[in-house]
Motif scaffolding. Structure first.
Motif, PDB file in Angstrom:
ATOM      1  N   LEU A  92     -33.819  49.680  10.311  1.00 28.63           N
ATOM      2  CA  LEU A  92     -34.520  48.562  10.942  1.00 28.63           C
ATOM      3  C   LEU A  92     -33.736  48.000  12.127  1.00 28.63           C
ATOM      4  O   LEU A  92     -34.326  47.644  13.158  1.00 28.63           O
ATOM      5  CB  LEU A  92     -34.792  47.462   9.920  1.00 28.63           C
ATOM      6  CG  LEU A  92     -35.831  47.805   8.852  1.00 28.63           C
ATOM      7  CD1 LEU A  92     -35.902  46.694   7.815  1.00 28.63           C
ATOM      8  CD2 LEU A  92     -37.187  48.039   9.479  1.00 28.63           C
ATOM      9  N   ALA A  93     -32.419  47.941  12.008  1.00 29.48           N
ATOM     10  CA  ALA A  93     -31.598  47.444  13.106  1.00 29.48           C
ATOM     11  C   ALA A  93     -31.674  48.368  14.314  1.00 29.48           C
ATOM     12  O   ALA A  93     -31.784  47.910  15.454  1.00 29.48           O
ATOM     13  CB  ALA A  93     -30.149  47.292  12.643  1.00 29.48           C
ATOM     14  N   ALA A  99     -35.114  48.020  15.872  1.00 30.97           N
ATOM     15  CA  ALA A  99     -35.263  46.729  16.546  1.00 30.97           C
ATOM     16  C   ALA A  99     -34.553  46.710  17.891  1.00 30.97           C
ATOM     17  O   ALA A  99     -34.932  45.938  18.779  1.00 30.97           O
ATOM     18  CB  ALA A  99     -34.717  45.607  15.660  1.00 30.97           C
ATOM     19  N   SER A 100     -33.559  47.542  18.079  1.00 33.61           N
ATOM     20  CA  SER A 100     -32.882  47.575  19.368  1.00 33.61           C
ATOM     21  C   SER A 100     -33.406  48.686  20.273  1.00 33.61           C
ATOM     22  O   SER A 100     -33.446  48.528  21.484  1.00 33.61           O
ATOM     23  CB  SER A 100     -31.371  47.734  19.171  1.00 33.61           C
ATOM     24  OG  SER A 100     -31.088  48.947  18.518  1.00 33.61           O
TER      25      SER A 100
END
Length: 73
Positions: free
Chosen positions: A47-48, A51-52
Motif C-alpha cells: 500500500l505504501a 500510494a507513492s
C-alpha cells in the motif's frame, strides 16, 4: 544469526509473558503467528509503494499536447 532487532522484539514481547507467568505461577507459552505478521507487513509495504508510485505515474505519463491552431470551429 538472528535478524537485526530480534533481541529487542523478544524483550518487548517477552516481558509481558514473563510478568504473566510470574503472576499465575506457571509457564506461559507465547505463540506469535509470524505468517500473519509477515502478511500484514507485506500488505502495508504494498500500500505504501502504491500510494507513492500511482500519483507520480499519473503526473508523469505522456499526454499529447492539444493545439487549437488550424482547427475550424
Amino acid at each position: 544469526m538472528a535478524p537485526p532487532g530480534f533481541a529487542a522484539d523478544r524483550l518487548s514481547v517477552g516481558r509481558p509473558r514473563a510478568g504473566l507467568a510470574e503472576q499465575v505461577g506457571a509457564p506461559v507459552d507465547l505463540v506469535v503467528p509470524w505468517s500473519v505478521v509477515a502478511g500484514v507487513v507485506g500488505l502495508c509495504l504494498l500500500l505504501a509503494v502504491l500510494a507513492s508510485v500511482l500519483p507520480t505515474w499519473r503526473s508523469l505519463r505522456h499526454r499529447p499536447a492539444r493545439s487549437s491552431v488550424g482547427v475550424a470551429g
